[in-house]
Design a protein around this motif. Sequence first.
Motif, mmCIF file in Angstrom:
data_model
loop_
_atom_site.group_PDB
_atom_site.id
_atom_site.type_symbol
_atom_site.label_atom_id
_atom_site.label_comp_id
_atom_site.label_asym_id
_atom_site.label_seq_id
_atom_site.Cartn_x
_atom_site.Cartn_y
_atom_site.Cartn_z
ATOM 1 N N ILE A 166 -56.939 -86.960 -61.274
ATOM 2 C CA ILE A 166 -56.589 -86.269 -60.029
ATOM 3 C C ILE A 166 -57.826 -86.034 -59.168
ATOM 4 C CG2 ILE A 166 -56.799 -83.917 -60.971
ATOM 5 C CD1 ILE A 166 -54.281 -83.243 -59.308
ATOM 6 N N LEU A 167 -58.976 -85.847 -59.800
ATOM 7 C CA LEU A 167 -60.216 -85.688 -59.051
ATOM 8 C C LEU A 167 -60.698 -87.035 -58.518
ATOM 9 C CD1 LEU A 167 -62.208 -83.136 -61.241
ATOM 10 C CD2 LEU A 167 -60.763 -82.682 -59.241
ATOM 11 N N ALA A 168 -60.496 -88.084 -59.289
ATOM 12 C CA ALA A 168 -60.871 -89.418 -58.823
ATOM 13 C C ALA A 168 -60.096 -89.788 -57.564
ATOM 14 C CB ALA A 168 -60.630 -90.443 -59.924
ATOM 15 N N GLU A 169 -58.817 -89.406 -57.533
ATOM 16 C CA GLU A 169 -57.988 -89.685 -56.365
ATOM 17 C C GLU A 169 -58.464 -88.933 -55.127
ATOM 18 O OE1 GLU A 169 -54.084 -88.597 -57.514
ATOM 19 O OE2 GLU A 169 -53.949 -90.102 -59.109
ATOM 20 N N SER B 190 -61.755 -87.892 -54.655
ATOM 21 C CA SER B 190 -63.219 -87.834 -54.769
ATOM 22 C C SER B 190 -63.928 -87.721 -53.432
ATOM 23 C CB SER B 190 -63.737 -89.056 -55.538
ATOM 24 O OG SER B 190 -63.405 -90.249 -54.842
ATOM 25 N N ASP B 191 -63.303 -88.208 -52.342
ATOM 26 C CA ASP B 191 -63.942 -88.148 -51.026
ATOM 27 C C ASP B 191 -63.453 -86.984 -50.186
ATOM 28 O OD1 ASP B 191 -65.517 -90.439 -51.508
ATOM 29 O OD2 ASP B 191 -63.851 -91.751 -50.955
ATOM 30 N N GLN B 192 -62.598 -86.137 -50.755
ATOM 31 C CA GLN B 192 -62.118 -84.958 -50.037
ATOM 32 C C GLN B 192 -63.085 -83.791 -50.222
ATOM 33 O OE1 GLN B 192 -57.408 -85.582 -51.115
ATOM 34 N NE2 GLN B 192 -58.111 -83.521 -50.585
ATOM 35 N N ALA B 193 -63.177 -82.946 -49.187
ATOM 36 C CA ALA B 193 -63.951 -81.721 -49.320
ATOM 37 C C ALA B 193 -63.257 -80.801 -50.313
ATOM 38 C CB ALA B 193 -64.091 -81.029 -47.971
ATOM 39 N N LEU C 205 -68.712 -79.507 -49.699
ATOM 40 C CA LEU C 205 -69.028 -80.812 -50.282
ATOM 41 C C LEU C 205 -67.760 -81.506 -50.766
ATOM 42 C CD1 LEU C 205 -72.204 -80.056 -52.449
ATOM 43 C CD2 LEU C 205 -72.079 -80.858 -50.076
ATOM 44 N N THR C 206 -67.823 -82.822 -50.835
ATOM 45 C CA THR C 206 -66.706 -83.567 -51.402
ATOM 46 C C THR C 206 -66.646 -83.342 -52.911
ATOM 47 O OG1 THR C 206 -68.009 -85.556 -51.866
ATOM 48 C CG2 THR C 206 -66.987 -85.389 -49.663
ATOM 49 N N VAL C 207 -65.549 -83.755 -53.497
ATOM 50 C CA VAL C 207 -65.397 -83.648 -54.948
ATOM 51 C C VAL C 207 -66.533 -84.381 -55.650
ATOM 52 C CG1 VAL C 207 -63.974 -84.404 -56.899
ATOM 53 C CG2 VAL C 207 -62.900 -83.323 -54.903
#
Length: 235
Positions: free
Chosen positions: A121-124, A126-129, A92-94
């Motif tokens: 850092i998570l907001a940056e 957020s769309d990464q697995a 899943l993405t962040v």
Amino acid sequence: MQLEVRGLKSGYGKVQILHGIDLTVPPKEITAVLGPNGAGKSTLMKTIAGHLPVMAGEIHYRGNSLVGHSALSICKAGVGVVPQDRNVFPALTVRDNLRAASLAFEGAEERVAEVLRRFPILAERSDQAASTLSGGERQTLAIAMALVAGPDILILDEPTAGLAPIFVDRIVSWVRELAEEGMGVVWVVEQNPEKVLAVSGTAYVIDAGRNSETVDAKSLLAPGRLEEVLLQVNA
């Protein structure tokens, strides 16, 4: 309100690991739990969080017993937990990890947005697995997933294991901020003990499933004391 653990006995199946542990977790403070390998530290955290059954003893929070309650009901009561491993959904993405962690709570999207503001850092990413994150980023996500539930008590089972020094410092700083904001934190310490003890209040030393010492955390920074506690070497 503080979390109170008294005479806690627990284990796996018929194998008893904890033999009457006492622990108090006050608000606005980091409480360290440490001891040699196999002492029962992770078993203690899993039992408090409802992942293992209580054989005997009591766990009280806000005047209510948590014994016999499910992990979800304990989480809803205000006790969050960050396991040491397998603590995110890699595929899943962040953002979707955070959404999954908030499904059982009202205002899920607002909760996700709040933790993303806390952890840029998570907001940056957020769309990464989650599988593409570094070890430090993945552990940050695991902490954020616990925070979406809005806990008042946060249990961390060695969150800095194997992380680069920069992320160790960041996590220590973030957790200290949470405590300063009013949260009670239980931190199982195995790696980087000096950095954790420096920001902790009380330290509970556990050995063979029993309380060994309860001391001011910073007293364990004296020369030879950590070796005595962790390696069971007489100073």
